[in-house]
Design a protein around this motif. Sequence first.
Motif, short mmCIF file in Angstrom:
data_model
loop_
_atom_site.label_atom_id
_atom_site.label_comp_id
_atom_site.label_asym_id
_atom_site.label_seq_id
_atom_site.Cartn_x
_atom_site.Cartn_y
_atom_site.Cartn_z
N THR A 196 -24.13 134.48 49.17
CA THR A 196 -25.19 133.61 48.66
C THR A 196 -26.06 134.44 47.72
N PRO A 197 -25.79 134.40 46.42
CA PRO A 197 -26.50 135.29 45.48
C PRO A 197 -28.01 135.10 45.48
N ARG A 198 -28.48 133.87 45.72
CA ARG A 198 -29.91 133.60 45.64
C ARG A 198 -30.72 134.46 46.60
N VAL A 199 -30.16 134.74 47.79
CA VAL A 199 -30.89 135.54 48.78
C VAL A 199 -30.18 136.87 49.05
N GLY A 200 -29.06 137.12 48.38
CA GLY A 200 -28.36 138.39 48.55
C GLY A 200 -27.61 138.51 49.86
N LEU A 201 -27.30 137.39 50.52
CA LEU A 201 -26.61 137.42 51.80
C LEU A 201 -25.10 137.56 51.60
N ARG A 202 -24.50 138.51 52.31
CA ARG A 202 -23.05 138.65 52.36
C ARG A 202 -22.63 138.61 53.83
N MET A 203 -21.64 137.77 54.11
CA MET A 203 -21.22 137.59 55.51
C MET A 203 -19.71 137.49 55.58
N CYS A 204 -19.15 138.16 56.57
CA CYS A 204 -17.73 138.04 56.89
C CYS A 204 -17.62 137.32 58.23
N THR A 205 -16.86 136.24 58.23
CA THR A 205 -16.66 135.46 59.45
C THR A 205 -15.18 135.39 59.78
N THR A 206 -14.84 135.70 61.01
CA THR A 206 -13.47 135.58 61.50
C THR A 206 -13.41 134.36 62.41
N VAL A 207 -12.47 133.45 62.13
CA VAL A 207 -12.31 132.22 62.90
C VAL A 207 -10.92 132.25 63.52
N LEU A 208 -10.85 132.14 64.85
CA LEU A 208 -9.61 132.38 65.58
C LEU A 208 -9.32 131.24 66.57
N PRO A 209 -8.57 130.22 66.16
CA PRO A 209 -8.21 129.15 67.09
C PRO A 209 -6.93 129.51 67.86
N THR A 210 -6.87 129.14 69.12
CA THR A 210 -5.72 129.45 69.97
C THR A 210 -5.34 128.22 70.78
N ALA A 211 -4.09 127.81 70.68
CA ALA A 211 -3.59 126.69 71.48
C ALA A 211 -3.36 127.18 72.91
N ILE A 212 -4.05 126.57 73.87
CA ILE A 212 -3.94 127.02 75.26
C ILE A 212 -3.21 126.01 76.14
N GLY A 213 -3.13 124.77 75.71
CA GLY A 213 -2.45 123.72 76.45
C GLY A 213 -2.18 122.56 75.53
N PRO A 214 -1.48 121.53 76.00
CA PRO A 214 -1.22 120.37 75.15
C PRO A 214 -2.53 119.77 74.63
N ASN A 215 -2.70 119.78 73.32
CA ASN A 215 -3.91 119.25 72.68
C ASN A 215 -5.18 119.89 73.23
N ARG A 216 -5.12 121.16 73.53
CA ARG A 216 -6.32 121.87 73.98
C ARG A 216 -6.32 123.26 73.39
N MET A 217 -7.52 123.75 73.02
CA MET A 217 -7.61 125.03 72.33
C MET A 217 -8.88 125.76 72.71
N GLN A 218 -8.85 127.07 72.47
CA GLN A 218 -10.05 127.90 72.49
C GLN A 218 -10.32 128.34 71.05
N LEU A 219 -11.58 128.51 70.72
CA LEU A 219 -11.97 128.91 69.37
C LEU A 219 -12.92 130.10 69.47
N ARG A 220 -12.53 131.18 68.82
CA ARG A 220 -13.36 132.38 68.79
C ARG A 220 -13.87 132.61 67.38
N GLN A 221 -15.10 133.12 67.30
CA GLN A 221 -15.70 133.41 65.99
C GLN A 221 -16.42 134.74 66.08
N LEU A 222 -16.26 135.54 65.04
CA LEU A 222 -16.89 136.86 64.99
C LEU A 222 -17.52 137.04 63.62
N ASN A 223 -18.80 137.46 63.60
CA ASN A 223 -19.56 137.55 62.34
C ASN A 223 -20.15 138.93 62.13
N ARG A 224 -20.13 139.35 60.88
CA ARG A 224 -20.89 140.51 60.42
C ARG A 224 -21.60 140.13 59.13
N LEU A 225 -22.79 140.68 58.92
CA LEU A 225 -23.52 140.31 57.72
C LEU A 225 -24.35 141.48 57.22
#
Length: 418
Positions: A239-268
């Motif tokens: 976001t150039p206006r405020v100088g923000l730089r962020m890396c986001t990792t998005v990790l979906p995992t199928a754990i059962g029929p039509n069911r999932m876990q979602l992990r997210q990891l951020n650095r900024l």
Amino acid sequence: MGLSRKYGTAITEGPTPADVAGQAALPYPDGWAAVAFSEELTRGKVLTRPLAGEDVVLYRLGTGALRAVKPYCPHLGAHLGLGRVDGEDLVCPFHLFAFGPDGACVRTGYETAPPRSPLGQYPVCEVNGAVFVWRHHDGRAPDWTVPEWHVVGHRPARSGVWEMAGHAQEVIENSVDLGHFATLHGWRRAETGGPVRYDGAEFRLSMRAHESAPVLGEFTVDVHVEGYGLAALHVDVHTPRVGLRMCTTVLPTAIGPNRMQLRQLNRLTFDEPARLPAPLARAVSRAATRVLDRAVFKASCAFPAADFPVWHHKQYVQPPRLAHGDGPIGPFRRWARRFYPPPPVTAPASAGRTDTHPGPGAGAEVTPAPGAGAEVTPGADGIPSPAPGSSSRRDGTPGRVGAPEPGLPERPERPSPH
């Protein structure tokens, strides 16, 4: 009267969650899947996590190496998630059979010769602060990798994890569903930086979003997305206006029929102000990062949280009836087919004819709704592209939305202990 009141106090109503509504429309995807954050697996720790309808037992050896194994002891079937790590060995809780780093049984609990009954092991890798396990429907070895990504800032990452109904592909597909960024997330306008680029198990795309806020007014956000299988997204946000730089990792995992876990990891981090002397600029950048780290992380979690109710209740529709402004969903689904088993072949319905069940993203060609552009045809690289002369808006950007974004739902977070 008492009995009638008992059965009249509550009724079933509201949308049915995807994991209750019916049979899964998609099988479990092949490839790597995130099952934990690295910080969860300290030396000697044993964890059990669900993956594709089964338990996976994870543990870290005394040397720091990771192992992922099938959950039941080959001796008499005790669950190894109840076991413990002894140096480099995993010890079963039942008869204290111990298994070495290669999975071989190295001793029993009563000092007799160990049987030749190794553990069933999964390939496991640790990268970008997460633990990935490889699973493939035909048992093949890993044939692609999740690379190590760059790190921004000087502070430890923050992480969150959620569980809901839905399928992992829906999360990855969201990155090319350009229309929903306007209708659900409130982007005023967006442009893509070119077509989505596919390369084996990877894809890349970039876009620029136009947003507004009470204090900042109108501003732009540059987004670059890298996808790896149906397991991981790495999103760079600037976001150039405020100088923000962020890396986001998005990790979906199928754990059962039509069911999932979602992990997210951020650095900024925040850019160092160019108008200040270097030492002061560095101090300002670090101070801004330290003060705003938690607030920015919460806002980052709120962004996908707007999708949670949709994923939790939606049905995977194939073929979809696409319209102008949707984004390149059809080509993405054709690319995603590689991560699933081939569709089963049925008995011939008549002489000389064989029918097949449509697989994920397969079946009939994606047919656009009236006025939705030309039919999608295969390109030179095997990835479908619009037919010559068709409107580029089939893969184009979402239009403006008139109403401001509604309040995003709060979701629980699991901050890093740092």
